[in-house]
Design an enzyme around this catalytic site. Structure first.
Site, PDB file in Angstrom:
ATOM      1  N   ASP A   1      40.981  40.133  27.096  1.00 42.19           N
ATOM      2  CA  ASP A   1      41.007  38.682  27.309  1.00 42.19           C
ATOM      3  C   ASP A   1      39.932  38.310  28.341  1.00 42.19           C
ATOM      4  O   ASP A   1      39.351  39.179  28.989  1.00 42.19           O
ATOM      5  CB  ASP A   1      42.389  38.197  27.762  1.00 42.19           C
ATOM      6  CG  ASP A   1      42.973  39.067  28.866  1.00 42.19           C
ATOM      7  OD1 ASP A   1      42.212  39.459  29.770  1.00 42.19           O
ATOM      8  OD2 ASP A   1      44.183  39.362  28.825  1.00 42.19           O
TER       9      ASP A   1
ATOM     10  N   ASP B   1      41.042  41.411  44.509  1.00 37.53           N
ATOM     11  CA  ASP B   1      41.674  42.623  45.014  1.00 37.53           C
ATOM     12  C   ASP B   1      40.714  43.800  45.129  1.00 37.53           C
ATOM     13  O   ASP B   1      40.455  44.312  46.216  1.00 37.53           O
ATOM     14  CB  ASP B   1      42.891  42.991  44.162  1.00 37.53           C
ATOM     15  CG  ASP B   1      42.619  42.929  42.665  1.00 37.53           C
ATOM     16  OD1 ASP B   1      41.441  42.846  42.259  1.00 37.53           O
ATOM     17  OD2 ASP B   1      43.590  42.969  41.888  1.00 37.53           O
TER      18      ASP B   1
ATOM     19  N   ASP C   1      38.835  35.605  31.565  1.00 37.06           N
ATOM     20  CA  ASP C   1      39.186  34.618  32.578  1.00 37.06           C
ATOM     21  C   ASP C   1      37.908  33.965  33.088  1.00 37.06           C
ATOM     22  O   ASP C   1      36.845  34.596  33.128  1.00 37.06           O
ATOM     23  CB  ASP C   1      39.919  35.271  33.752  1.00 37.06           C
ATOM     24  CG  ASP C   1      41.253  35.883  33.342  1.00 37.06           C
ATOM     25  OD1 ASP C   1      41.793  35.461  32.307  1.00 37.06           O
ATOM     26  OD2 ASP C   1      41.731  36.791  34.047  1.00 37.06           O
TER      27      ASP C   1
END
Length: 477
Positions: free
Chosen positions: A76, A172, A78
């Protein structure tokens, strides 16, 4: 002169430290990233282009960029932008603002969803408002807050917008803090993510212990990425995990369930479980799994189930979370089922009760969705019916909508030494036989023992005339 030189030296060092902490931006042209344009989603490209044409910044970000750089096809895409959710939504025909903890926009292209997030600001965790409880217990207290943490420092709300520099600092891992502009064909790297990709290393941005307090799920993400990518974990990133594992107890059970699904359905379930055990994190997800893995047949059953899942995903097939969780919890269900049978409880009733108890115990740590739990129950309940090879039971079982999943479960049990191979072989042949063949098989099939049959209800005597009705009605033949 010497004093001026020393002052310049210390000033330069402070600047270098700040630059390293904040990240130093590098724009990498195509010659340095070599991303294959054919692997980029047309919908993601369109989303970026639409935002840029409206005057906003926009980049494909995170795991999609990482996978593109590794030569993989992302699952996917983003997009990150400096547009707020309210500015993003009107630019697209079908777009919805979702989320409380992080407000984002889902841009819909048929069934394809492009997740658009606004750059988030850097903030001092000590400056955030502290709230008692969690997302569910403190909804009213969180309603008007843009930045809030719980008593352990875990972020409950984070909707303070920032710059691209800030956003890169908030990511992160360094390999997930890479931004790609498909229009200019440039990768933006703030934290030496490209270097870590080449060295196959997972490294946390910032102080790892503090980042785990902000969001304990990051520890599970480390296990997932290390398993999926085959990367080493940077020693400084690894060190605080053992002492931080208990923080997972503060994470809502529903969020842990979602993360567990990702761990087990990426095509690297075996490696993920091994990483979880190596890091000591599986206790916080599947506490009932420990006794299973301590027994050879139990470990063999679980590993066979995970290997089958990895194989299906590797072949481009889907993998049912219901089947997978049914496998992970079967040992406890079977153990309790046998105990109830020994107490004289009817087989089907005993199995239902065993399933209730195990699911209730697991729900304390992992909120398995109701529809998945329902499918799991059906897979489990059909196991006892495989023993009844009579025309009535066999023909109704073969027509059951969960027959194939239940049969696959039986076959897995037989392959792992937890069920008779002959039983699985018989049902394999029966399901593909014609009507005449099925009739012959049923005529010669061995029948289940009395222990596997439901107990007959004893009929009560009718009360005799003039007798003690209560005493007589309570007697049995």
């Amino acid at each position: 002169m010497i004093r001026k030189f020393i002052n310049r030296l210390f000033t330069a060092n402070k600047g270098d430290d700040a630059a390293q902490r904040r990240g130093q931006r590098r724009d990498l042209p195509r010659a340095q990233h070599q991303i294959d344009a054919n692997r980029i989603s047309a919908n993601a490209r369109n989303t970026v282009q639409t935002l840029q044409q409206a005057g906003f910044q926009a980049y494909i970000v995170g795991g999609a960029v990482r996978d593109l750089l590794l030569g993989l096809k992302p699952k996917d895409f983003d997009v990150a932008t400096n547009a707020t959710p309210e500015q993003v939504k009107p630019l697209f025909k079908r777009a919805f603002i979702i989320g409380r903890r992080f407000r984002i926009v889902h841009v819909m292209y048929g069934r394809d969803i492009i997740e658009v997030s606004t750059y988030r600001a850097l903030h001092d965790a000590q400056a955030a408002e502290s709230v008692d409880g969690n997302e569910r217990t403190s909804r009213r207290a969180l309603a008007d807050k843009t930045l809030a943490v719980d008593s352990s420092g875990r972020v409950l709300r984070d909707n303070v917008w920032g710059t691209l520099d800030d956003d890169a600092e908030r990511r992160d891992f360094t390999v997930n803090a890479l931004y790609y502009d498909p229009i200019r064909d440039v990768v933006v790297d703030y934290h030496r993510g490209m270097k870590d990709l080449k060295e196959r290393r997972l490294r946390m941005i910032g102080d790892p212990a503090a980042r785990y307090r902000e969001d304990p799920v990051r520890m599970l993400r480390i296990a997932r990425f290390a398993a999926k990518l085959g990367f080493d974990i940077d020693p400084a990133t690894l060190a605080p995990i053992a002492s931080s594992a208990d923080l997972l107890a503060n994470v809502p059970a529903a969020r842990l369930f979602d993360e567990t699904i990702k761990l087990l359905q990426t095509g690297h379930a075996v490696a993920s479980l091994q990483q979880l055990r190596r890091l000591g994190l599986h206790h916080g997800l599947l506490p009932l799994l420990d006794p299973v893995l301590e027994k050879p047949e139990g470990e063999r059953f679980i590993m066979n189930a995970l290997q089958d899942t990895d194989q299906r995903i590797g072949e481009g097939k889907t993998a049912s979370p219901s089947f997978l969780f049914a496998c992970l919890l079967w040992h406890d269900v079977e153990q309790r089922w046998n105990a109830l049978l020994a107490e004289g409880v009817a087989p089907l009733m005993a199995l239902d009760q065993a399933a209730d108890e195990v699911l209730a115990a697991q729900a304390e740590r992992l909120a398995i969705q109701r529809r998945i739990a329902t499918d799991m129950r059906e897979i489990w309940s059909l196991q006892s019916r495989f023993e009844r090879r009579t025309p009535r039971y066999a023909n109704s079982l073969i027509a059951h909508p969960r027959f194939r999943a239940a049969y696959d479960f039986l076959s897995l049990r037989a392959r792992s030494g937890l069920a008779e191979p002959e039983l699985a072989q018989w049902w394999e042949a029966f399901q593909f036989a014609d009507a005449e063949g099925r009739a012959e098989m049923l005529a010669s099939a061995p029948q289940s023992s009395a222990a596997g049959k439901p107990r007959r209800r004893r009929r009560r005597k009718k009360p005799s005339e003039g007798g003690d009705a209560d005493a007589v009605s309570n007697s049995t033949e």
